[in-house]
Design a protein around this motif. Structure first.
Motif, PDB file in Angstrom:
ATOM      1  N   THR A  35       8.632 -17.845  -4.387  1.00 13.63           N
ATOM      2  CA  THR A  35       9.259 -16.604  -3.932  1.00 13.63           C
ATOM      3  C   THR A  35       8.210 -15.502  -3.835  1.00 13.63           C
ATOM      4  O   THR A  35       8.154 -14.772  -2.840  1.00 13.63           O
ATOM      5  CB  THR A  35      10.384 -16.184  -4.902  1.00 13.63           C
ATOM      6  OG1 THR A  35      11.347 -17.236  -4.974  1.00 13.63           O
ATOM      7  CG2 THR A  35      11.051 -14.902  -4.447  1.00 13.63           C
ATOM      8  N   ALA A  36       7.366 -15.379  -4.858  1.00 14.38           N
ATOM      9  CA  ALA A  36       6.310 -14.359  -4.848  1.00 14.38           C
ATOM     10  C   ALA A  36       5.353 -14.579  -3.685  1.00 14.38           C
ATOM     11  O   ALA A  36       4.997 -13.634  -2.972  1.00 14.38           O
ATOM     12  CB  ALA A  36       5.553 -14.382  -6.175  1.00 14.38           C
ATOM     13  N   LYS A  37       4.958 -15.840  -3.464  1.00 15.18           N
ATOM     14  CA  LYS A  37       4.036 -16.164  -2.372  1.00 15.18           C
ATOM     15  C   LYS A  37       4.639 -15.781  -1.024  1.00 15.18           C
ATOM     16  O   LYS A  37       3.975 -15.169  -0.182  1.00 15.18           O
ATOM     17  CB  LYS A  37       3.714 -17.659  -2.406  1.00 15.18           C
ATOM     18  CG  LYS A  37       2.761 -18.107  -1.332  1.00 15.18           C
ATOM     19  CD  LYS A  37       2.503 -19.592  -1.426  1.00 15.18           C
ATOM     20  CE  LYS A  37       1.627 -20.037  -0.270  1.00 15.18           C
ATOM     21  NZ  LYS A  37       1.521 -21.476  -0.172  1.00 15.18           N
ATOM     22  N   ASN A  38       5.917 -16.123  -0.820  1.00 20.52           N
ATOM     23  CA  ASN A  38       6.582 -15.796   0.444  1.00 20.52           C
ATOM     24  C   ASN A  38       6.673 -14.287   0.646  1.00 20.52           C
ATOM     25  O   ASN A  38       6.500 -13.792   1.764  1.00 20.52           O
ATOM     26  CB  ASN A  38       7.979 -16.418   0.491  1.00 20.52           C
ATOM     27  CG  ASN A  38       7.931 -17.930   0.575  1.00 20.52           C
ATOM     28  OD1 ASN A  38       6.941 -18.502   1.019  1.00 20.52           O
ATOM     29  ND2 ASN A  38       8.978 -18.586   0.117  1.00 20.52           N
ATOM     30  N   LYS A  39       6.944 -13.540  -0.408  1.00 15.55           N
ATOM     31  CA  LYS A  39       7.052 -12.077  -0.294  1.00 15.55           C
ATOM     32  C   LYS A  39       5.696 -11.444  -0.009  1.00 15.55           C
ATOM     33  O   LYS A  39       5.610 -10.476   0.743  1.00 15.55           O
ATOM     34  CB  LYS A  39       7.663 -11.475  -1.567  1.00 15.55           C
ATOM     35  CG  LYS A  39       9.100 -11.898  -1.804  1.00 15.55           C
ATOM     36  CD  LYS A  39      10.025 -11.444  -0.700  1.00 15.55           C
ATOM     37  CE  LYS A  39      11.452 -11.854  -1.012  1.00 15.55           C
ATOM     38  NZ  LYS A  39      12.400 -11.443  -0.005  1.00 15.55           N
ATOM     39  N   ILE A  40       4.629 -11.986  -0.600  1.00 13.05           N
ATOM     40  CA  ILE A  40       3.284 -11.462  -0.316  1.00 13.05           C
ATOM     41  C   ILE A  40       2.947 -11.684   1.147  1.00 13.05           C
ATOM     42  O   ILE A  40       2.476 -10.774   1.841  1.00 13.05           O
ATOM     43  CB  ILE A  40       2.223 -12.139  -1.213  1.00 13.05           C
ATOM     44  CG1 ILE A  40       2.443 -11.776  -2.677  1.00 13.05           C
ATOM     45  CG2 ILE A  40       0.817 -11.752  -0.780  1.00 13.05           C
ATOM     46  CD1 ILE A  40       1.657 -12.642  -3.635  1.00 13.05           C
ATOM     47  N   GLU A  41       3.182 -12.893   1.619  1.00 16.16           N
ATOM     48  CA  GLU A  41       2.864 -13.200   3.016  1.00 16.16           C
ATOM     49  C   GLU A  41       3.740 -12.392   3.975  1.00 16.16           C
ATOM     50  O   GLU A  41       3.278 -11.957   5.022  1.00 16.16           O
ATOM     51  CB  GLU A  41       2.981 -14.703   3.247  1.00 16.16           C
ATOM     52  CG  GLU A  41       1.863 -15.442   2.514  1.00 16.16           C
ATOM     53  CD  GLU A  41       1.980 -16.954   2.529  1.00 16.16           C
ATOM     54  OE1 GLU A  41       2.954 -17.488   3.106  1.00 16.16           O
ATOM     55  OE2 GLU A  41       1.087 -17.595   1.958  1.00 16.16           O
ATOM     56  N   PHE A  42       4.991 -12.149   3.606  1.00 15.46           N
ATOM     57  CA  PHE A  42       5.878 -11.297   4.406  1.00 15.46           C
ATOM     58  C   PHE A  42       5.312  -9.878   4.467  1.00 15.46           C
ATOM     59  O   PHE A  42       5.250  -9.259   5.530  1.00 15.46           O
ATOM     60  CB  PHE A  42       7.284 -11.293   3.798  1.00 15.46           C
ATOM     61  CG  PHE A  42       8.234 -10.335   4.453  1.00 15.46           C
ATOM     62  CD1 PHE A  42       8.859 -10.660   5.641  1.00 15.46           C
ATOM     63  CD2 PHE A  42       8.498  -9.096   3.867  1.00 15.46           C
ATOM     64  CE1 PHE A  42       9.742  -9.778   6.250  1.00 15.46           C
ATOM     65  CE2 PHE A  42       9.376  -8.211   4.471  1.00 15.46           C
ATOM     66  CZ  PHE A  42       9.992  -8.544   5.670  1.00 15.46           C
ATOM     67  N   ALA A  43       4.891  -9.344   3.324  1.00 13.19           N
ATOM     68  CA  ALA A  43       4.356  -7.985   3.271  1.00 13.19           C
ATOM     69  C   ALA A  43       3.073  -7.855   4.087  1.00 13.19           C
ATOM     70  O   ALA A  43       2.870  -6.844   4.778  1.00 13.19           O
ATOM     71  CB  ALA A  43       4.098  -7.577   1.823  1.00 13.19           C
ATOM     72  N   ILE A  44       2.224  -8.862   4.036  1.00 11.57           N
ATOM     73  CA  ILE A  44       0.995  -8.837   4.827  1.00 11.57           C
ATOM     74  C   ILE A  44       1.338  -8.856   6.317  1.00 11.57           C
ATOM     75  O   ILE A  44       0.799  -8.075   7.098  1.00 11.57           O
ATOM     76  CB  ILE A  44       0.070 -10.015   4.437  1.00 11.57           C
ATOM     77  CG1 ILE A  44      -0.479  -9.801   3.019  1.00 11.57           C
ATOM     78  CG2 ILE A  44      -1.069 -10.165   5.437  1.00 11.57           C
ATOM     79  CD1 ILE A  44      -1.209 -10.995   2.441  1.00 11.57           C
ATOM     80  N   ALA A  45       2.275  -9.732   6.696  1.00 13.03           N
ATOM     81  CA  ALA A  45       2.665  -9.841   8.107  1.00 13.03           C
ATOM     82  C   ALA A  45       3.341  -8.572   8.616  1.00 13.03           C
ATOM     83  O   ALA A  45       3.114  -8.151   9.754  1.00 13.03           O
ATOM     84  CB  ALA A  45       3.586 -11.045   8.308  1.00 13.03           C
ATOM     85  N   LYS A  46       4.158  -7.934   7.809  1.00  7.78           N
ATOM     86  CA  LYS A  46       4.916  -6.745   8.216  1.00  7.78           C
ATOM     87  C   LYS A  46       4.193  -5.441   7.878  1.00  7.78           C
ATOM     88  O   LYS A  46       4.760  -4.364   8.057  1.00  7.78           O
ATOM     89  CB  LYS A  46       6.306  -6.731   7.556  1.00  7.78           C
ATOM     90  CG  LYS A  46       7.173  -7.913   7.946  1.00  7.78           C
ATOM     91  CD  LYS A  46       7.517  -7.877   9.406  1.00  7.78           C
ATOM     92  CE  LYS A  46       8.433  -9.040   9.759  1.00  7.78           C
ATOM     93  NZ  LYS A  46       8.726  -9.119  11.164  1.00  7.78           N
ATOM     94  N   ARG A  47       2.962  -5.555   7.348  1.00  5.46           N
ATOM     95  CA  ARG A  47       2.131  -4.392   7.014  1.00  5.46           C
ATOM     96  C   ARG A  47       2.805  -3.469   5.998  1.00  5.46           C
ATOM     97  O   ARG A  47       2.756  -2.249   6.117  1.00  5.46           O
ATOM     98  CB  ARG A  47       1.717  -3.647   8.275  1.00  5.46           C
ATOM     99  CG  ARG A  47       0.959  -4.549   9.253  1.00  5.46           C
ATOM    100  CD  ARG A  47       0.452  -3.852  10.476  1.00  5.46           C
ATOM    101  NE  ARG A  47      -0.520  -2.798  10.233  1.00  5.46           N
ATOM    102  CZ  ARG A  47      -1.805  -2.966   9.960  1.00  5.46           C
ATOM    103  NH1 ARG A  47      -2.288  -4.188   9.835  1.00  5.46           N
ATOM    104  NH2 ARG A  47      -2.607  -1.950   9.798  1.00  5.46           N
TER     105      ARG A  47
END
Length: 181
Positions: A117-129
């Motif tokens: 879950t943490a990994k997915n949220k980090i990658e989401f935040a990077i993608a969505k700036r």
């Protein structure tokens, strides 16, 4: 420190806890919860007034007592400060927030779900700036926090303990670099 028979004590530099059962000068006998008796010098012991689980209930941001205290004393807003409207992604990694039931899940499965879950949220935040994420992991034994920090070191980010005032002791704030080259 003045210890007496019947005091709850913990051993410094060890994970032993118990009750004082015998005192001779500076030598103190301690009986652990599993019935073992150990002898320690008084300087090796510390008296336990309040158990850790009693203390940690006040660091839980969802605690009813804490929420009631906050409602009674709302934070004061300054007339001179401008409020920043910054997007902060808050992610609660407590297992009961991620799944309805932990039946048929062992600790390894739960930890992996939390880290995924943490990994997915980090990658989401990077993608969505999104520049800031706060992971709420709780205090507990510290396993989730240490594994989360190990995961965070793999990304172009910096992380630190989140605001104690807002989240208590069990949260990590992540700043995502927007122009990572």
């Amino acid at each position: 420190m003045c210890l007496q028979i019947g005091n709850k004590v913990a051993v410094l530099d060890d994970v032993l806890k118990g009750i004082v059962i015998h005192i001779v000068n500076d030598e103190i006998s301690v009986e652990t919860t599993d019935g073992m008796v150990f002898k320690f010098h008084s300087s090796e012991l510390v008296k336990i007034d309040v158990e850790q689980h009693e203390l940690s209930k006040f660091t839980d941001i969802n605690n009813a007592i804490l929420n009631e205290k906050i409602a009674q004393n709302p934070p004061k807003k300054s007339l001179f400060k401008k409020e920043k409207k910054e997007v902060i992604l808050e992610v609660d990694l407590h297992i009961n927030k991620l799944v309805k039931s932990t039946r048929n899940m062992d600790n390894y499965d739960m930890l992996n779900l939390q880290l995924d879950t943490a990994k997915n949220k980090i990658e989401f935040a990077i993608a969505k700036r999104i520049s800031k994420i706060v992971f709420i992991h709780g205090v507990g034994e510290g396993v989730l926090k240490s594994e989360l920090h190990r995961l965070l070191r793999k990304y172009p980010i910096k992380f630190y303990d989140a605001s104690y005032k807002k989240y208590g002791l069990g949260a990590t704030e992540v700043y995502v670099y927007q122009n990572a080259n």
